[in-house]
Design a protein around this motif. Structure first.
Motif, PDB file in Angstrom:
ATOM      1  N   VAL A 176      35.573  58.721  34.609  1.00  0.00           N
ATOM      2  CA  VAL A 176      34.238  58.803  35.180  1.00  0.00           C
ATOM      3  C   VAL A 176      34.276  60.015  36.096  1.00  0.00           C
ATOM      4  O   VAL A 176      35.083  60.067  37.023  1.00  0.00           O
ATOM      5  N   PHE A 177      33.440  61.003  35.794  1.00  0.00           N
ATOM      6  CA  PHE A 177      33.364  62.204  36.614  1.00  0.00           C
ATOM      7  C   PHE A 177      32.061  62.154  37.412  1.00  0.00           C
ATOM      8  O   PHE A 177      30.984  62.017  36.838  1.00  0.00           O
ATOM      9  N   TYR A 178      32.184  62.242  38.734  1.00  0.00           N
ATOM     10  CA  TYR A 178      31.021  62.266  39.611  1.00  0.00           C
ATOM     11  C   TYR A 178      30.660  63.713  39.907  1.00  0.00           C
ATOM     12  O   TYR A 178      31.507  64.605  39.829  1.00  0.00           O
ATOM     13  N   SER A 179      29.407  63.937  40.285  1.00  0.00           N
ATOM     14  CA  SER A 179      28.986  65.303  40.588  1.00  0.00           C
ATOM     15  C   SER A 179      29.691  65.796  41.853  1.00  0.00           C
ATOM     16  O   SER A 179      30.035  64.997  42.726  1.00  0.00           O
ATOM     17  N   PRO A 180      29.902  67.099  41.946  1.00  0.00           N
ATOM     18  CA  PRO A 180      30.508  67.660  43.160  1.00  0.00           C
ATOM     19  C   PRO A 180      29.625  67.384  44.380  1.00  0.00           C
ATOM     20  O   PRO A 180      28.416  67.176  44.249  1.00  0.00           O
ATOM     21  N   LYS A 203      27.897  74.323  45.020  1.00  0.00           N
ATOM     22  CA  LYS A 203      28.830  75.425  44.838  1.00  0.00           C
ATOM     23  C   LYS A 203      30.251  74.951  44.518  1.00  0.00           C
ATOM     24  O   LYS A 203      31.092  75.749  44.138  1.00  0.00           O
ATOM     25  N   ASP A 204      30.516  73.644  44.699  1.00  0.00           N
ATOM     26  CA  ASP A 204      31.854  73.114  44.439  1.00  0.00           C
ATOM     27  C   ASP A 204      32.124  72.998  42.944  1.00  0.00           C
ATOM     28  O   ASP A 204      31.211  72.795  42.145  1.00  0.00           O
ATOM     29  N   THR A 205      33.377  73.119  42.575  1.00  0.00           N
ATOM     30  CA  THR A 205      33.806  72.904  41.186  1.00  0.00           C
ATOM     31  C   THR A 205      34.848  71.793  41.140  1.00  0.00           C
ATOM     32  O   THR A 205      35.688  71.757  40.261  1.00  0.00           O
ATOM     33  N   PHE A 206      34.774  70.885  42.094  1.00  0.00           N
ATOM     34  CA  PHE A 206      35.693  69.757  42.163  1.00  0.00           C
ATOM     35  C   PHE A 206      34.933  68.553  42.706  1.00  0.00           C
ATOM     36  O   PHE A 206      33.871  68.702  43.322  1.00  0.00           O
ATOM     37  N   GLY A 207      35.470  67.377  42.439  1.00  0.00           N
ATOM     38  CA  GLY A 207      34.795  66.177  42.909  1.00  0.00           C
ATOM     39  C   GLY A 207      35.620  64.935  42.674  1.00  0.00           C
ATOM     40  O   GLY A 207      36.770  64.991  42.230  1.00  0.00           O
ATOM     41  N   ASP A 208      35.008  63.815  42.941  1.00  0.00           N
ATOM     42  CA  ASP A 208      35.659  62.521  42.755  1.00  0.00           C
ATOM     43  C   ASP A 208      35.577  62.090  41.301  1.00  0.00           C
ATOM     44  O   ASP A 208      34.687  62.505  40.552  1.00  0.00           O
ATOM     45  N   ALA A 209      36.516  61.241  40.924  1.00  0.00           N
ATOM     46  CA  ALA A 209      36.557  60.727  39.562  1.00  0.00           C
ATOM     47  C   ALA A 209      37.235  59.364  39.568  1.00  0.00           C
ATOM     48  O   ALA A 209      37.802  58.938  40.577  1.00  0.00           O
ATOM     49  N   LYS A 210      37.167  58.704  38.458  1.00  0.00           N
ATOM     50  CA  LYS A 210      37.961  57.510  38.203  1.00  0.00           C
ATOM     51  C   LYS A 210      38.682  57.748  36.887  1.00  0.00           C
ATOM     52  O   LYS A 210      38.129  58.338  35.965  1.00  0.00           O
ATOM     53  N   MET A 211      39.917  57.317  36.827  1.00  0.00           N
ATOM     54  CA  MET A 211      40.693  57.392  35.594  1.00  0.00           C
ATOM     55  C   MET A 211      40.857  55.960  35.106  1.00  0.00           C
ATOM     56  O   MET A 211      41.198  55.065  35.886  1.00  0.00           O
ATOM     57  N   ALA A 214      40.608  58.841  41.446  1.00  0.00           N
ATOM     58  CA  ALA A 214      41.155  60.160  41.108  1.00  0.00           C
ATOM     59  C   ALA A 214      40.197  61.219  41.635  1.00  0.00           C
ATOM     60  O   ALA A 214      39.164  60.907  42.227  1.00  0.00           O
ATOM     61  N   SER A 215      40.546  62.456  41.414  1.00  0.00           N
ATOM     62  CA  SER A 215      39.647  63.571  41.670  1.00  0.00           C
ATOM     63  C   SER A 215      39.872  64.598  40.567  1.00  0.00           C
ATOM     64  O   SER A 215      40.825  64.487  39.793  1.00  0.00           O
ATOM     65  N   TYR A 216      38.990  65.558  40.490  1.00  0.00           N
ATOM     66  CA  TYR A 216      39.121  66.581  39.457  1.00  0.00           C
ATOM     67  C   TYR A 216      38.825  67.957  40.023  1.00  0.00           C
ATOM     68  O   TYR A 216      38.135  68.109  41.022  1.00  0.00           O
ATOM     69  N   GLU A 217      39.387  68.954  39.342  1.00  0.00           N
ATOM     70  CA  GLU A 217      39.082  70.359  39.581  1.00  0.00           C
ATOM     71  C   GLU A 217      38.668  70.938  38.235  1.00  0.00           C
ATOM     72  O   GLU A 217      39.401  70.820  37.256  1.00  0.00           O
ATOM     73  N   VAL A 247      41.655  69.738  35.840  1.00  0.00           N
ATOM     74  CA  VAL A 247      42.849  69.152  36.440  1.00  0.00           C
ATOM     75  C   VAL A 247      42.442  67.810  37.044  1.00  0.00           C
ATOM     76  O   VAL A 247      41.515  67.744  37.857  1.00  0.00           O
ATOM     77  N   ILE A 248      43.109  66.754  36.607  1.00  0.00           N
ATOM     78  CA  ILE A 248      42.875  65.409  37.135  1.00  0.00           C
ATOM     79  C   ILE A 248      43.991  65.111  38.121  1.00  0.00           C
ATOM     80  O   ILE A 248      45.172  65.246  37.790  1.00  0.00           O
ATOM     81  N   ILE A 249      43.629  64.693  39.330  1.00  0.00           N
ATOM     82  CA  ILE A 249      44.609  64.406  40.371  1.00  0.00           C
ATOM     83  C   ILE A 249      44.518  62.924  40.714  1.00  0.00           C
ATOM     84  O   ILE A 249      43.429  62.411  40.999  1.00  0.00           O
ATOM     85  N   THR A 250      45.648  62.241  40.677  1.00  0.00           N
ATOM     86  CA  THR A 250      45.698  60.816  40.993  1.00  0.00           C
ATOM     87  C   THR A 250      47.061  60.487  41.583  1.00  0.00           C
ATOM     88  O   THR A 250      47.868  61.391  41.804  1.00  0.00           O
TER      89      THR A 250
END
Length: 130
Positions: free
Chosen positions: A41-45, A49-57, A66-69, A78-81
């Motif tokens: 699940v990718f949430y909006s930044p 101007k951001d290119t990263f945000g919160d996510a769920k894996m 998680a978060s993403y870039e 890039v998924i970060i968890t």
């Protein structure tokens, strides 16, 4: 004279419409699954101007924060968890939108506190937007 103004107005409106097209980052937002209990699940930044945000894996139906870039130039996400021991994990995926509702991800990199590789060699997986 009226014709020139009308043509200029049409040209300007067309330019604005083309400039306002959605980016891959806009398409990314939402729920994606592979039909086997895995997905993202990718949430909006937080900022336009951001290119990263919160996510769920989602792995085997289990959600984890998680978060993403998003990297437009290299077509990578890039998924970060974290793992069960609290170690931060970075997974790098090449991405391609096959359509507005199909996203192909190929894991190409992995990094944690012990291992780092930019030649992961994962198989492509197609995710469908819910």
């Amino acid at each position: 004279m009226k014709m020139k103004i009308a043509l200029a107005s049409i040209f300007l409106a067309g330019t604005l419409l083309v400039g306002c097209g959605s980016s891959d980052l806009d398409k990314l937002e939402g729920n994606w699954n592979d039909g086997e209990g895995n997905g993202f699940v990718f949430y909006s930044p937080n900022s336009e101007k951001d290119t990263f945000g919160d996510a769920k894996m989602i792995t085997d139906g289990e959600e984890q924060n998680a978060s993403y870039e998003w990297h437009e130039s290299s077509q990578q996400i890039v998924i970060i968890t974290t793992d069960g021991w609290g170690d931060t994990i970075y997974g790098t995926f090449d991405y391609e939108f096959l359509s507005d509702t199909e996203l192909e991800l190929t894991m190409t990199g992995y990094k944690d506190s012990v291992v780092e590789t930019d030649n992961y060699g994962g198989d492509p997986v197609v995710f469908v937007k819910e």
